[in-house]
Design an enzyme around this catalytic site. Structure first.
Site, PDB file in Angstrom:
ATOM      1  N   LYS A 118      32.670  53.418 -55.950  1.00 30.72           N
ATOM      2  CA  LYS A 118      32.676  54.644 -55.144  1.00 30.72           C
ATOM      3  C   LYS A 118      31.727  54.485 -53.958  1.00 30.72           C
ATOM      4  O   LYS A 118      32.073  54.769 -52.809  1.00 30.72           O
ATOM      5  CB  LYS A 118      32.228  55.813 -56.027  1.00 30.72           C
ATOM      6  CG  LYS A 118      32.197  57.155 -55.321  1.00 30.72           C
ATOM      7  CD  LYS A 118      31.374  58.197 -56.074  1.00 30.72           C
ATOM      8  CE  LYS A 118      31.870  58.410 -57.485  1.00 30.72           C
ATOM      9  NZ  LYS A 118      31.220  59.601 -58.122  1.00 30.72           N
ATOM     10  N   LYS A 130      23.176  55.126 -62.400  1.00 36.78           N
ATOM     11  CA  LYS A 130      23.352  56.464 -62.978  1.00 36.78           C
ATOM     12  C   LYS A 130      22.311  56.650 -64.059  1.00 36.78           C
ATOM     13  O   LYS A 130      21.807  55.670 -64.617  1.00 36.78           O
ATOM     14  CB  LYS A 130      24.744  56.582 -63.599  1.00 36.78           C
ATOM     15  CG  LYS A 130      25.213  58.003 -63.782  1.00 36.78           C
ATOM     16  CD  LYS A 130      25.846  58.542 -62.529  1.00 36.78           C
ATOM     17  CE  LYS A 130      26.221  59.993 -62.642  1.00 36.78           C
ATOM     18  NZ  LYS A 130      27.026  60.424 -61.487  1.00 36.78           N
ATOM     19  N   ASP A 170      23.914  65.666 -61.026  1.00 33.42           N
ATOM     20  CA  ASP A 170      25.227  65.528 -61.663  1.00 33.42           C
ATOM     21  C   ASP A 170      25.309  66.714 -62.622  1.00 33.42           C
ATOM     22  O   ASP A 170      24.584  67.712 -62.412  1.00 33.42           O
ATOM     23  CB  ASP A 170      25.352  64.167 -62.380  1.00 33.42           C
ATOM     24  CG  ASP A 170      26.789  63.819 -62.770  1.00 33.42           C
ATOM     25  OD1 ASP A 170      27.527  63.314 -61.919  1.00 33.42           O
ATOM     26  OD2 ASP A 170      27.181  64.069 -63.928  1.00 33.42           O
ATOM     27  N   THR A 214      30.543  67.410 -52.352  1.00 33.05           N
ATOM     28  CA  THR A 214      31.511  66.823 -53.289  1.00 33.05           C
ATOM     29  C   THR A 214      32.797  67.643 -53.301  1.00 33.05           C
ATOM     30  O   THR A 214      33.907  67.091 -53.174  1.00 33.05           O
ATOM     31  CB  THR A 214      30.910  66.720 -54.698  1.00 33.05           C
ATOM     32  OG1 THR A 214      29.613  66.124 -54.602  1.00 33.05           O
ATOM     33  CG2 THR A 214      31.780  65.888 -55.596  1.00 33.05           C
TER      34      THR A 214
HETATM   35  P1  NDP Z   1      27.686  71.203 -62.999  1.00 33.56           P
HETATM   36  O1  NDP Z   1      26.710  71.040 -64.095  1.00 33.56           O
HETATM   37  O2  NDP Z   1      27.299  71.940 -61.770  1.00 33.56           O
HETATM   38  O3  NDP Z   1      29.006  71.895 -63.548  1.00 33.56           O
HETATM   39  C1  NDP Z   1      29.717  71.303 -64.589  1.00 33.56           C
HETATM   40  C2  NDP Z   1      30.864  72.215 -64.964  1.00 33.56           C
HETATM   41  O4  NDP Z   1      31.731  71.529 -65.859  1.00 33.56           O
HETATM   42  C3  NDP Z   1      30.419  73.467 -65.695  1.00 33.56           C
HETATM   43  O5  NDP Z   1      31.320  74.504 -65.434  1.00 33.56           O
HETATM   44  C4  NDP Z   1      30.485  73.026 -67.149  1.00 33.56           C
HETATM   45  O6  NDP Z   1      30.620  74.082 -68.072  1.00 33.56           O
HETATM   46  C5  NDP Z   1      31.724  72.176 -67.131  1.00 33.56           C
HETATM   47  N1  NDP Z   1      31.615  71.170 -68.187  1.00 33.56           N
HETATM   48  C6  NDP Z   1      30.697  70.186 -68.296  1.00 33.56           C
HETATM   49  N2  NDP Z   1      30.879  69.490 -69.414  1.00 33.56           N
HETATM   50  C7  NDP Z   1      31.928  70.048 -70.015  1.00 33.56           C
HETATM   51  C8  NDP Z   1      32.606  69.770 -71.210  1.00 33.56           C
HETATM   52  N3  NDP Z   1      32.229  68.755 -72.014  1.00 33.56           N
HETATM   53  N4  NDP Z   1      33.677  70.547 -71.527  1.00 33.56           N
HETATM   54  C9  NDP Z   1      34.059  71.580 -70.725  1.00 33.56           C
HETATM   55  N5  NDP Z   1      33.447  71.893 -69.580  1.00 33.56           N
HETATM   56  C10 NDP Z   1      32.407  71.141 -69.243  1.00 33.56           C
HETATM   57  O7  NDP Z   1      28.174  69.723 -62.636  1.00 33.56           O
HETATM   58  P2  NDP Z   1      28.916  69.214 -61.333  1.00 33.56           P
HETATM   59  O8  NDP Z   1      29.816  70.257 -60.796  1.00 33.56           O
HETATM   60  O9  NDP Z   1      27.897  68.605 -60.448  1.00 33.56           O
HETATM   61  O10 NDP Z   1      29.768  68.002 -61.924  1.00 33.56           O
HETATM   62  C11 NDP Z   1      31.129  68.156 -62.348  1.00 33.56           C
HETATM   63  C12 NDP Z   1      31.801  66.793 -62.362  1.00 33.56           C
HETATM   64  O11 NDP Z   1      31.781  66.248 -61.033  1.00 33.56           O
HETATM   65  C13 NDP Z   1      31.164  65.723 -63.238  1.00 33.56           C
HETATM   66  O12 NDP Z   1      32.178  64.876 -63.733  1.00 33.56           O
HETATM   67  C14 NDP Z   1      30.298  64.948 -62.265  1.00 33.56           C
HETATM   68  O13 NDP Z   1      30.049  63.641 -62.722  1.00 33.56           O
HETATM   69  C15 NDP Z   1      31.195  64.947 -61.054  1.00 33.56           C
HETATM   70  N6  NDP Z   1      30.557  64.702 -59.764  1.00 33.56           N
HETATM   71  C16 NDP Z   1      29.502  65.445 -59.338  1.00 33.56           C
HETATM   72  C17 NDP Z   1      28.944  65.192 -58.098  1.00 33.56           C
HETATM   73  C18 NDP Z   1      27.841  66.016 -57.552  1.00 33.56           C
HETATM   74  O14 NDP Z   1      27.450  65.769 -56.404  1.00 33.56           O
HETATM   75  N7  NDP Z   1      27.332  66.997 -58.252  1.00 33.56           N
HETATM   76  C19 NDP Z   1      29.429  64.103 -57.246  1.00 33.56           C
HETATM   77  C20 NDP Z   1      30.592  63.428 -57.749  1.00 33.56           C
HETATM   78  C21 NDP Z   1      31.106  63.713 -58.985  1.00 33.56           C
HETATM   79  P3  NDP Z   1      29.426  74.399 -69.096  1.00 33.56           P
HETATM   80  O15 NDP Z   1      28.346  75.002 -68.245  1.00 33.56           O
HETATM   81  O16 NDP Z   1      30.011  75.338 -70.083  1.00 33.56           O
HETATM   82  O17 NDP Z   1      29.000  73.086 -69.705  1.00 33.56           O
HETATM   83  O1  2IT Z   2      28.949  61.063 -59.363  1.00 36.17           O
HETATM   84  C1  2IT Z   2      28.363  61.144 -58.262  1.00 36.17           C
HETATM   85  O2  2IT Z   2      28.777  60.545 -57.270  1.00 36.17           O
HETATM   86  C2  2IT Z   2      27.190  62.006 -58.167  1.00 36.17           C
HETATM   87  N1  2IT Z   2      26.825  62.651 -59.154  1.00 36.17           N
HETATM   88  C3  2IT Z   2      26.411  62.082 -56.888  1.00 36.17           C
HETATM   89  C4  2IT Z   2      25.473  60.921 -56.766  1.00 36.17           C
HETATM   90  C5  2IT Z   2      24.519  60.955 -55.604  1.00 36.17           C
HETATM   91  O3  2IT Z   2      23.661  60.047 -55.594  1.00 36.17           O
HETATM   92  O4  2IT Z   2      24.610  61.808 -54.716  1.00 36.17           O
END
Ligand code: NDP
Ligand code: 2IT
Length: 449
Positions: A118, A130, A170, A214
């Site tokens: 990525k 990570k 994350d 994101t």
């Molecule tokens: P957050 O913690 O802000 O939100 C996560 C969301 O997903 C919550 O609504 C949570 O619900 C839900 N969730 C998490 N685990 C589970 C599970 N096992 N089953 C059901 N729902 C679940 O995280 P992000 O939005 O930052 O991340 C979401 C995804 O995006 C992840 O896969 C992360 O790796 C990916 N990502 C994030 C980036 C970033 O910049 N933040 C960048 C690139 C990818 P609940 O609160 O109930 O657990």
């Molecule tokens: O999965 C991802 O790309 C992230 N959680 C963001 C990583 C970062 O260094 O901004």
């Protein structure tokens, strides 16, 4: 349909399975990459002969540590902390920290491995890493989260640095946690080293648009894919999972571009709001009050909360899984296809199972894998690092323009690589092949290290 791995790649895969027993998510991520790069190594036997693949699958360094902390009642808890520094051929290790009870070494390795390719795709000079912990922030007070986070940083600070390893957020790690992490780093080192973490608050070194990046980036990628068919997101219905950082800002950008996102979810269930998600209310419930998504439905006339089945039962044109890995399987995919979905963009990392991806591709949907579609977050983190290094602050508009350009570039890299390797329109092959060749070439040039 995937063809079987050629013998040279099968050897790499089998040795990795034996060496990393039980790490199922890591095995899944590894197999997807190896399958995708089979056509690349066919033309480049030197990647095999030089041991680039053997080296790539083995992290440069894996750190596991104890994280002791006290809750508000004084009880002692011990969690496990991780930082996997996977590959630094293209730049300092870069990748988020995840705080979630499901975190283990295999999960961190799958995420770190994906992050290598990525980050290469962003073209920003960042390696892959990570980390995280099996700490569960749900139901914990601010003070408990702060004490845990300070304890986590008390170990990890010695392994990171602006030229070494730059963590970010994350799942379970957002602006609040990054603030506590930075405060503890500053106290331990006596350095206001802005570039050691990204996702900081704008007031003290954060970048404009990092919070939104994101989710916005995933929608920009979706726009690029649809444009190849002369279409756009405008006027379309979107089904989104999650209600965290990625989901909220995907919903926001979809709305700005004239689409109608109608769902959000968390681990307790999902909400359907046919009038379109009320973003202010969703942010109030999830970001400000940190409540369950059911509270959204309780406060919004016309919306309903569903705690059984799956958000993927809801019909929609655009599909954005933005919660977690393997949240959308083959059965969900066939329901979505039957209900008329046209495009899928993975906001989360590896949210679709391999059979779900295959079903989408076989049915002719546009499918964007996470390592391309969600790369806007880490790409904007790299912009934050640039601003920190040069002590500059860019405004929101120019930062968003940069993000849009980066997502366009990632789209064309993946699109062109798919063409080059004889799989036009296959963004999985395209993204993996384009990311892999950049990392592999850097590793070859830097000798046996
Ligand atoms: P957050 O913690 O802000 O939100 C996560 C969301 O997903 C919550 O609504 C949570 O619900 C839900 N969730 C998490 N685990 C589970 C599970 N096992 N089953 C059901 N729902 C679940 O995280 P992000 O939005 O930052 O991340 C979401 C995804 O995006 C992840 O896969 C992360 O790796 C990916 N990502 C994030 C980036 C970033 O910049 N933040 C960048 C690139 C990818 P609940 O609160 O109930 O657990
Ligand atoms: O999965 C991802 O790309 C992230 N959680 C963001 C990583 C970062 O260094 O901004």
């Amino acid at each position: 349909m995937h063809s079987p791995l050629p013998a040279s790649l099968r050897d790499v895969y089998e040795r990795a399975l034996a060496r990393n027993a039980g790490e199922t998510e890591f095995h899944q991520a590894l197999l997807e990459v190896l399958e995708s790069i089979a056509p690349v190594v066919e033309h480049r036997p030197d990647y095999i002969e030089s041991g680039v693949l053997e080296r790539l699958v083995e992290p440069e360094r894996q750190i596991m540590f104890r994280v002791p902390w006290q809750d508000d009642s004084g009880a002692v808890h011990v969690n496990r902390g991780f930082r996997v520094q996977y590959n630094s051929a293209l730049g300092p290790y870069k990748g988020g920290l995840r705080f979630h009870p499901s975190v283990n070494l295999g999960i961190v390795k799958f995420l770190g491995f994906e992050q290598i390719f990525k980050n290469a795709l962003t073209g920003q000079g960042i390696g892959g890493g990570k980390g995280g912990s099996d700490f569960d922030p749900h139901g914990r007070s601010d003070n408990e989260v702060m004490r845990f986070t300070q304890s986590f940083m008390t170990e990890v600070y010695r392994h990171i640095g602006e030229h070494t390893d730059v963590p970010a957020g994350d799942i379970g790690v957002g602006a609040r946690e990054i603030g506590y992490l930075f405060g503890q780093y500053r106290r331990l080192t006596n350095r206001h080293e802005s570039g050691v973490l990204t996702g900081k608050t704008v007031l003290w070194g954060g970048a404009q648009v990092r919070t939104e990046a994101t989710g916005y980036g995933a929608v920009f990628f979706l726009e690029e894919m649809l444009a190849t068919r002369g279409e756009s997101v405008a006027g379309r219905t979107a089904v989104v999972s999650g209600s965290g950082n990625v989901a909220v800002y995907a919903i926001q950008k979809l709305q700005q571009l004239g689409a109608r996102p109608i769902t959000a979810s968390d681990s307790s269930g999902y909400v359907v709001d046919d009038a379109g998600i009320d973003l202010d209310l969703l942010k109030q419930v999830k970001e400000v009050e940190r409540l369950r998504v059911s509270e959204y439905a309780a406060r919004r006339p016309g919306a309903r909360f569903v705690s059984t089945g799956s958000v993927w039962d809801v019909p929609g044109d655009l599909v954005l899984p933005c919660a977690t890995q393997n949240e959308l399987d083959a059965a969900h995919a066939s329901t979505l296809i039957r209900n008329g979905a046209v495009a899928v963009a993975e906001g989360a990392n590896m949210p679709c199972t391999p059979t779900a991806v295959e079903a989408f591709q076989d049915a002719g949907l546009l499918f964007a894998p996470g390592k391309a579609a969600n790369a806007g977050g880490v790409a904007t983190s790299a912009l934050e690092m640039s601003q920190n290094a040069s002590r500059q602050r860019w405004d929101f508009e120019s930062s968003e323009d940069r993000l849009r350009d980066i997502m366009r570039d990632i789209h064309s890299s993946a699109f062109e690589a798919a063409d080059l390797y004889g799989r036009p329109g296959d963004y999985v092959i395209g993204a993996n092949a384009a990311g892999f060749t950049r990392v592999a070439d850097a590793m070859l040039a830097q000798g046996l290290v």
